[in-house]
Design a protein around this motif. Structure first.
Motif, PDB file in Angstrom:
ATOM      1  N   GLY A 110      29.005 -36.308 -39.594  1.00 14.20           N
ATOM      2  CA  GLY A 110      29.430 -37.290 -38.595  1.00 14.20           C
ATOM      3  C   GLY A 110      30.926 -37.340 -38.351  1.00 14.20           C
ATOM      4  O   GLY A 110      31.409 -38.210 -37.632  1.00 14.20           O
ATOM      5  N   SER A 113      34.343 -35.206 -33.524  1.00 15.81           N
ATOM      6  CA  SER A 113      34.619 -36.214 -32.488  1.00 15.81           C
ATOM      7  C   SER A 113      33.818 -35.980 -31.212  1.00 15.81           C
ATOM      8  O   SER A 113      33.865 -36.792 -30.290  1.00 15.81           O
ATOM      9  CB  SER A 113      36.111 -36.236 -32.173  1.00 15.81           C
ATOM     10  OG  SER A 113      36.506 -34.941 -31.766  1.00 15.81           O
ATOM     11  N   ASN A 263      29.112 -40.243 -36.336  1.00 18.16           N
ATOM     12  CA  ASN A 263      28.800 -39.551 -35.076  1.00 18.16           C
ATOM     13  C   ASN A 263      27.504 -38.764 -35.263  1.00 18.16           C
ATOM     14  O   ASN A 263      27.468 -37.793 -36.011  1.00 18.16           O
ATOM     15  CB  ASN A 263      29.941 -38.597 -34.701  1.00 18.16           C
ATOM     16  CG  ASN A 263      29.600 -37.738 -33.497  1.00 18.16           C
ATOM     17  OD1 ASN A 263      28.705 -38.071 -32.704  1.00 18.16           O
ATOM     18  ND2 ASN A 263      30.309 -36.635 -33.352  1.00 18.16           N
ATOM     19  N   ARG A 265      25.766 -37.749 -32.466  1.00 18.88           N
ATOM     20  CA  ARG A 265      25.449 -37.221 -31.133  1.00 18.88           C
ATOM     21  C   ARG A 265      25.082 -35.734 -31.184  1.00 18.88           C
ATOM     22  O   ARG A 265      25.766 -34.960 -31.853  1.00 18.88           O
ATOM     23  CB  ARG A 265      26.629 -37.429 -30.179  1.00 18.88           C
ATOM     24  CG  ARG A 265      26.861 -38.881 -29.830  1.00 18.88           C
ATOM     25  CD  ARG A 265      28.133 -39.061 -29.049  1.00 18.88           C
ATOM     26  NE  ARG A 265      29.290 -38.686 -29.842  1.00 18.88           N
ATOM     27  CZ  ARG A 265      30.507 -38.469 -29.336  1.00 18.88           C
ATOM     28  NH1 ARG A 265      30.713 -38.577 -28.049  1.00 18.88           N
ATOM     29  NH2 ARG A 265      31.510 -38.146 -30.133  1.00 18.88           N
TER      30      ARG A 265
END
Ligand SMILES: NC(=O)c1ccc[n+]([C@@H]2O[C@H](COP(=O)([O-])OP(=O)(O)OC[C@H]3O[C@@H](n4cnc5c(N)ncnc54)[C@H](OP(=O)(O)O)[C@@H]3O)[C@@H](O)[C@H]2O)c1
Length: 298
Positions: A110, A113, A263, A265
């Motif tokens: 994670g 960025s 993070n 994503r």
């Protein structure tokens, strides 16, 4: 075209149940294989369970999914998530059956960025993530034409998930504190099921050398848990269901046994390019799911 028989592991899992539902209007028959016939913590059950079903494709969806408990039950999580999928893959390969393995955003730490691609190095920060990463390696070693689908933040009308938890909390309290500094792609199990059915059809068509590998399969669009909770309550209010205020908090204020990546994503471009599959935006699938949960009552 002949009907496709898809065997999916687990009976009550979110993805397994969604596959059964979503296949109803397609040329695929989905057969769930779960405990006691297939118990991933008892490796000797794997070969006989697979042999009992004349499957064209195997979807390895069952897993030890209690992320917090995995911190203290690491050996069981490793067996179910790390070792068993490799055995399942080996037996599938021996029978000439393509295998689709479900994996997770939690294989990443994670710290990146931007959204994670399949080429980013994995570095799990909790026991569940380490067990799933071991499962990816075991499947890749056992089945040359494996497809590994990493997905994230699954929600559905079934089993345990964030949407059901938020709606249950809103029935009891006016405010919920929700983490605002973890971001990811909330993904409807129904959309994952539709994507898996497309990938399965591609594998049946052949050219599996080109179609094998690791793919990210998550909903379009990203959000934080706190914003996701707000969207859940808006969808609930629109349907006359319970709602609550969301108090955004930092992860540091909500201590859990397992750390989560900040993070989560996932970049899903490779899946779109190779398999022609792109999932819907998380927001467009949320309302119908909330509606179904509200119909279930408390
Ligand atoms: N949930 C998420 O947010 C999330 C996110 C990313 C990736 N994933 C991955 O996506 C996949 C599907 O997740 P899900 O949310 O559908 O899972 P789920 O709803 O938590 O269901 C897990 C399933 O695994 C089965 N299972 C657990 N231990 C087993 C064992 N020893 N032997 C046989 N079956 C066993 C359960 O069996 P019973 O039916 O007997 O209970 C259940 O059917 C999993 O591989 C998971 O790691 C999940």
């Amino acid at each position: 075209m002949a009907r496709i028989r898809i065997a999916v592991t687990g009976t009550d899992g979110q993805v397994a149940r969604s596959l059964v539902e979503r296949s109803a209007m397609t040329a695929c028959d989905v057969i769930c294989i779960g405990r006691p016939m297939l118990d991933l913590s008892r490796p000797t059950t794997i070969e006989s369970a697979l042999a009992s079903i004349a499957a064209d494709v195997v979807v390895s969806a069952a897993a030890y999914t209690d992320v917090n408990k995995a911190e203290t039950e690491g050996a069981l999580a490793d067996l179910v998530n790390g070792r068993a999928p490799g055995l399942l893959a080996a037996h599938a390969y021996a029978r000439g059956i393509p295998l689709i393995q479900l994996s997770t955003d939690y294989v990443f730490d994670g710290s990146k960025s931007t959204p994670y691609t399949e080429d980013d190095p994995i570095a799990p920060i909790n026991a569940y993530g380490r067990s799933k990463a071991a499962g990816e390696r075991a499947v890749a070693a056992a089945h040359p034409h494996h497809v590994i689908l990493r997905t994230s933040w699954i929600y559905s009308p079934f089993n345990r998930n964030f949407v059901r938890t938020m709606l249950a909390l809103a029935r009891k309290q006016d405010e919920v504190r929700v983490v605002a500094d973890q971001i990811g792609n909330p993904t409807a199990a129904a959309d994952i099921a539709d994507g898996i059915l497309e990938v399965a059809r591609n594998l049946i068509e052949g050219r599996n050398e080109e179609r094998a590998g690791i793919f990210h399969m998550a909903a379009a669009g990203t959000t934080s848990w706190a914003e996701f909770a707000s969207a859940i309550f808006s969808a609930s209010a629109e349907r006359g269901g319970p709602t609550a205020r969301v108090a955004p908090i930092a992860s540091a204020e909500y201590q859990t046994p397992a750390r989560r990546p900040a993070n989560s994503r996932l970049d899903c471009a490779r899946l779109s390019r190779v398999h022609g599959v792109s999932l819907l935006h998380w927001h467009s699938s949320l309302g119908p799911c909330v509606g179904r949960i509200l119909e279930q009552g408390t």
